[in-house]
Write a protein that holds these residues in place. Structure first.
Motif, PDB file in Angstrom:
ATOM      1  N   LEU A  89       0.851  -1.189   0.000  1.00  0.00           N
ATOM      2  CA  LEU A  89       0.000   0.000   0.000  1.00  0.00           C
ATOM      3  C   LEU A  89       0.887   1.240   0.000  1.00  0.00           C
ATOM      4  O   LEU A  89       1.951   1.258   0.634  1.00  0.00           O
ATOM      5  N   ALA A  90       0.457   2.257  -0.710  1.00  0.00           N
ATOM      6  CA  ALA A  90       1.229   3.494  -0.756  1.00  0.00           C
ATOM      7  C   ALA A  90       0.277   4.686  -0.819  1.00  0.00           C
ATOM      8  O   ALA A  90      -0.815   4.605  -1.403  1.00  0.00           O
ATOM      9  N   LEU A  91       0.706   5.776  -0.208  1.00  0.00           N
ATOM     10  CA  LEU A  91      -0.048   7.016  -0.272  1.00  0.00           C
ATOM     11  C   LEU A  91       0.447   7.794  -1.491  1.00  0.00           C
ATOM     12  O   LEU A  91       1.627   8.132  -1.593  1.00  0.00           O
ATOM     13  N   VAL A  92      -0.452   8.057  -2.418  1.00  0.00           N
ATOM     14  CA  VAL A  92      -0.098   8.693  -3.685  1.00  0.00           C
ATOM     15  C   VAL A  92      -0.685  10.097  -3.724  1.00  0.00           C
ATOM     16  O   VAL A  92      -1.891  10.279  -3.489  1.00  0.00           O
ATOM     17  N   HIS A  93       0.157  11.073  -4.011  1.00  0.00           N
ATOM     18  CA  HIS A  93      -0.336  12.442  -4.212  1.00  0.00           C
ATOM     19  C   HIS A  93      -0.208  12.765  -5.694  1.00  0.00           C
ATOM     20  O   HIS A  93       0.895  12.794  -6.242  1.00  0.00           O
ATOM     21  N   LEU A 111       2.955   2.813   2.816  1.00  0.00           N
ATOM     22  CA  LEU A 111       2.133   2.721   4.019  1.00  0.00           C
ATOM     23  C   LEU A 111       2.417   1.422   4.747  1.00  0.00           C
ATOM     24  O   LEU A 111       2.903   0.450   4.157  1.00  0.00           O
ATOM     25  N   ALA A 112       2.112   1.394   6.032  1.00  0.00           N
ATOM     26  CA  ALA A 112       2.231   0.167   6.811  1.00  0.00           C
ATOM     27  C   ALA A 112       1.252  -0.874   6.255  1.00  0.00           C
ATOM     28  O   ALA A 112       0.247  -0.516   5.639  1.00  0.00           O
ATOM     29  N   PRO A 113       1.516  -2.152   6.452  1.00  0.00           N
ATOM     30  CA  PRO A 113       0.642  -3.195   5.899  1.00  0.00           C
ATOM     31  C   PRO A 113      -0.822  -3.075   6.273  1.00  0.00           C
ATOM     32  O   PRO A 113      -1.693  -3.433   5.488  1.00  0.00           O
ATOM     33  N   ASP A 114      -1.121  -2.545   7.462  1.00  0.00           N
ATOM     34  CA  ASP A 114      -2.525  -2.414   7.857  1.00  0.00           C
ATOM     35  C   ASP A 114      -3.151  -1.118   7.364  1.00  0.00           C
ATOM     36  O   ASP A 114      -4.337  -0.863   7.577  1.00  0.00           O
ATOM     37  N   GLY A 115      -2.355  -0.263   6.703  1.00  0.00           N
ATOM     38  CA  GLY A 115      -2.866   0.964   6.116  1.00  0.00           C
ATOM     39  C   GLY A 115      -3.131   2.089   7.089  1.00  0.00           C
ATOM     40  O   GLY A 115      -3.607   3.153   6.702  1.00  0.00           O
ATOM     41  N   SER A 116      -2.806   1.903   8.357  1.00  0.00           N
ATOM     42  CA  SER A 116      -3.157   2.901   9.370  1.00  0.00           C
ATOM     43  C   SER A 116      -2.246   4.110   9.392  1.00  0.00           C
ATOM     44  O   SER A 116      -2.625   5.174   9.891  1.00  0.00           O
ATOM     45  N   ALA A 117      -1.024   3.978   8.874  1.00  0.00           N
ATOM     46  CA  ALA A 117      -0.066   5.084   8.931  1.00  0.00           C
ATOM     47  C   ALA A 117       1.026   4.859   7.893  1.00  0.00           C
ATOM     48  O   ALA A 117       1.141   3.770   7.302  1.00  0.00           O
ATOM     49  N   LEU A 118       1.825   5.895   7.664  1.00  0.00           N
ATOM     50  CA  LEU A 118       2.970   5.753   6.781  1.00  0.00           C
ATOM     51  C   LEU A 118       3.968   4.778   7.386  1.00  0.00           C
ATOM     52  O   LEU A 118       4.077   4.667   8.616  1.00  0.00           O
ATOM     53  N   ASP A 129       9.511  -2.704   3.000  1.00  0.00           N
ATOM     54  CA  ASP A 129       8.737  -1.911   2.055  1.00  0.00           C
ATOM     55  C   ASP A 129       7.233  -1.985   2.311  1.00  0.00           C
ATOM     56  O   ASP A 129       6.422  -1.515   1.509  1.00  0.00           O
ATOM     57  N   GLY A 130       6.847  -2.581   3.431  1.00  0.00           N
ATOM     58  CA  GLY A 130       5.431  -2.653   3.782  1.00  0.00           C
ATOM     59  C   GLY A 130       4.662  -3.730   3.059  1.00  0.00           C
ATOM     60  O   GLY A 130       3.431  -3.759   3.112  1.00  0.00           O
ATOM     61  N   SER A 131       5.349  -4.637   2.382  1.00  0.00           N
ATOM     62  CA  SER A 131       4.652  -5.677   1.611  1.00  0.00           C
ATOM     63  C   SER A 131       4.095  -6.754   2.539  1.00  0.00           C
ATOM     64  O   SER A 131       4.616  -7.003   3.632  1.00  0.00           O
ATOM     65  N   ALA A 147      -6.665   2.684   5.414  1.00  0.00           N
ATOM     66  CA  ALA A 147      -5.779   3.723   4.896  1.00  0.00           C
ATOM     67  C   ALA A 147      -6.565   4.952   4.446  1.00  0.00           C
ATOM     68  O   ALA A 147      -6.176   6.089   4.721  1.00  0.00           O
ATOM     69  N   VAL A 148      -7.675   4.737   3.747  1.00  0.00           N
ATOM     70  CA  VAL A 148      -8.499   5.865   3.294  1.00  0.00           C
ATOM     71  C   VAL A 148      -8.997   6.679   4.477  1.00  0.00           C
ATOM     72  O   VAL A 148      -8.991   7.919   4.451  1.00  0.00           O
TER      73      VAL A 148
END
Length: 370
Positions: A89-93, A111-118, A129-131, A147-148
């Motif tokens: 997961l990644a945060l994309v701007h 992002l962390a695997p659970d999507g809760s934070a970077l 790499d968060g995979s 993540a959202v």
């Protein structure tokens, strides 16, 4: 993408149409983080273990050649999942340089695997790499949803800072409130020349994610012509009940007089347009108070303040409510007569308010009542 949509997450219909991903590998899905105007997405990159990902740094030439030979199926995620692939997961701007242009990737942060934070910086330095194994659609969709929700403040901040940058307003980003929420603070005043001579007000937009946003405008001087706020000192006449200007997009506004001046606060519910509404209402509040400050007591006027409007009475019996009408870029202050004596002077007073001519504003109503 279908699984995310079924879970109530809005996704980009064509992730591969977005240019600028590392290794030219588009995500299997792009979840839109509201507000959409912030240009923030949660990308889901699904690859076979060891393959380059758009969420990672650019690999060497050999890795690029290998990725090309394996084709784009890995980016889509179908074959990768069947072959025991991994998800990141990644945060994309990806903002738009112009509303008519397609978004372009500006940054990608894992992002962390659970999507809760970077992903923690120490973990990134150590090679993580968060995979995580892509063994279940449910696990990936749950991570996307988390993540959202957790990155909503990032999208709100991007919307506010973009609005301010487009108008040349300086701002302080990422100040933290006592409750841990993020604040974007800026000063606002009107134009150049005589309007620019007005003192600047301190504006703060508190970003609260799913709880919406809060606008606070401080440092508004209490002009000598101001007699109080609506309801203060018995100022609650029946003829004033209708027509008070409300906040945009369902915002709930309040006004108070403190030691350092007038304070206006507006709470907005969570929504795509709430951050932009807060910025626009900040402009409306500052414009209103800049004009009220020009109503000198010697003109024989008195003003009662409301959160986003003001009721002005003249010595000649005129009474009108002044507020901002129209859009921020094409609107302006306008006056609406409250009593019959003022109706004839409404148009002239509105034009005077729009250009900031207090003398002409008062004369328009006094002349109409004669």
């Amino acid at each position: 993408r279908d699984a995310a949509l079924a879970a109530g997450v809005c996704t980009h219909p064509a992730p591969r149409s977005m240019k600028g991903f590392a290794n030219s590998v588009a995500p299997a899905a792009l979840a839109i983080v509201p507000p959409a105007s912030g240009g923030v997405y949660v990308g889901v990159f699904v690859t076979r273990d060891g393959e380059p990902s758009g969420a990672a740094k650019s690999p060497g030439k050999s890795a690029k050649k290998s990725a090309k030979k394996k084709g784009t199926a890995a980016a889509g995620g179908g074959n990768a999942a069947a072959a025991g692939g991994v998800a990141r997961l990644a945060l994309v701007h990806a903002p738009r340089a112009h509303p008519a242009l397609a978004p372009s990737v500006a940054s990608v942060a894992p992002l962390a695997p659970d999507g809760s934070a970077l992903l923690d910086a120490k973990k990134r330095k150590s090679g993580e790499d968060g995979s995580f194994p892509f063994d279940s659609f449910d696990a990936v969709v749950d991570a996307i949803g988390a993540a959202v929700k957790s990155q909503r403040v990032v999208a709100q901040r991007a919307t506010v800072t973009s609005w301010l940058s487009s108008r040349g307003l300086r701002f302080i980003d990422a100040r933290m409130a006592s409750n841990g929420s993020s604040i974007v603070a800026f000063s606002a005043k009107l134009g150049d020349g005589p309007w620019g001579a007005e003192p600047a007000a301190a504006c703060e937009v508190l970003l609260r994610g799913v709880d919406g946003v809060r606008l606070t405008v401080r440092g508004l001087p209490r002009a000598p012509s101001v007699r109080g706020t609506r309801g203060e000192g018995g100022a609650a006449r029946a003829e004033w009940d209708d027509g008070a200007s409300g906040a945009s997009r369902g915002g709930v506004a309040s006004i108070a007089v403190e030691d350092d001046g007038v304070v206006v606060a507006v709470d907005y519910p969570d929504g795509d347009f709430s951050p932009g509404a807060a910025c626009g209402d900040a402009h409306r509040v500052v414009a209103l108070h800049a004009f009220v400050g020009r109503l000198r007591p010697e003109l024989g006027v008195g003003a009662w303040l409301e959160p986003l409007s003001a009721v002005v009475e003249t010595s000649g019996g005129g009474a009108a409510r002044v507020s901002w009408v129209g859009g921020i870029d094409d609107g302006g202050l306008a006056a609406v007569a409250i009593n019959e004596e003022s109706a004839k002077g409404e148009d002239a007073a509105s034009e005077a308010a729009r250009v900031g001519d207090a003398d002409a504003f008062v004369e328009a109503f006094n002349g109409a009542s004669r």
